[in-house]
Design an enzyme around this catalytic site. Sequence first.
Site, PDB file in Angstrom:
ATOM      1  CG  ASP A  89      16.812  25.505  54.767  1.00 59.46           C
ATOM      2  OD1 ASP A  89      17.606  25.364  55.635  1.00 59.46           O
ATOM      3  OD2 ASP A  89      16.734  26.448  53.007  1.00 59.46           O
ATOM      4  CB  SER A  90      16.591  22.854  58.526  1.00 57.74           C
ATOM      5  OG  SER A  90      17.271  22.189  59.420  1.00 57.74           O
ATOM      6  CB  ALA A  91      12.787  24.004  60.172  1.00 56.27           C
ATOM      7  CG  LEU A 117      17.309  21.348  50.144  1.00 55.21           C
ATOM      8  CD1 LEU A 117      18.265  23.006  49.802  1.00 55.21           C
ATOM      9  CD2 LEU A 117      17.789  20.631  49.436  1.00 55.21           C
TER      10      LEU A 117
END
Length: 326
Positions: free
Chosen positions: A165-167, A193
């Site tokens: 997710d994200s990074a 995500l």
Amino acid sequence: MGHELNVDIRPEYPVSWQAAAINGVLRGTMKPISTILVRNTAGMAVASRIMCLGERVPGILPKHVSIVPDRFGSCTGEWVHGGPGLDEGKVVLYFHGGAYFVCSPATHRPITWRLSAAAGRPVFSLDYRQGPVHSLAESLSDALQAYECLLGLGYAAQDIVLAGDSAGGHLTLATLLALRDRGMPLPTAGLCLSPWTDLSSSRRRANIWSDPMLPAGRVEWLARRWTDGLDCFDPLVSPVYGDYTGIPPLMIVTGSTEVLRDEARRVAVSARENGVQVTYEEWNRMPHIFPLLADVLPEGRLFFDHVSRFLDAVHDHTSASGVEAA
């Protein structure tokens, strides 16, 4: 009948009152705090310490969930079992988010235990090196080594799913591209995500006011910091510029009001143009990494049903391809 794999999905669930309340809380807390702290190394250190304090608060996990810290080679992390009856011959390798300087496997257990249950397999959540001490290259090196370690433990590539997710979504895409470029056997799928995919100098214009959590200016400041001295258009630095030819099926999920929405969508479009099967989901008014809030957010819990359907579709696609190849 198999599920569609190459598809755009905009779930039509009514936005829950919990989501409306959470968006309001995030807008009044996380967004201004990030605006204040994410400006220099000292502020980042304060933010990191705050997150470390949060990790010490014991989370409430169902009794059927087990967490086992582990190290193999130089890879550290934790095995997450979301319940009994999992297929121990398969695994999800998970990369947590946190803008490459905060969070850990512990902070992301609300995702990883549910992901384990939805995927029907254990999750290994990697504790990879992060900034400001470490670089993007070191984070990627840890991810690649963890994948190689799983192969060394006897997992077949087709029995591994990469997710983040994200990074961690950035790291998922960069890892897939690096594995492909190195001629390594590729995992069966990738799940991203709210991925952070563009670390170039491109200014974000979408959702800069409507995102309840991420201030666009701070995202761009972090991108400049992590790419200092690097070619920010290198696909391993900014996966939005990658050629995804040969990459396995992807599931890319974002919220409709996220400041990162458009770069996630650009990856989906680009990957499809390169022949990749992509399930792209855009959830109405959901905040950044909304499945992390699944303990209190109904939409966050519903998301994992979508993960199960995606993995079923990947299995059907892989089985059909195997029959055709035979």
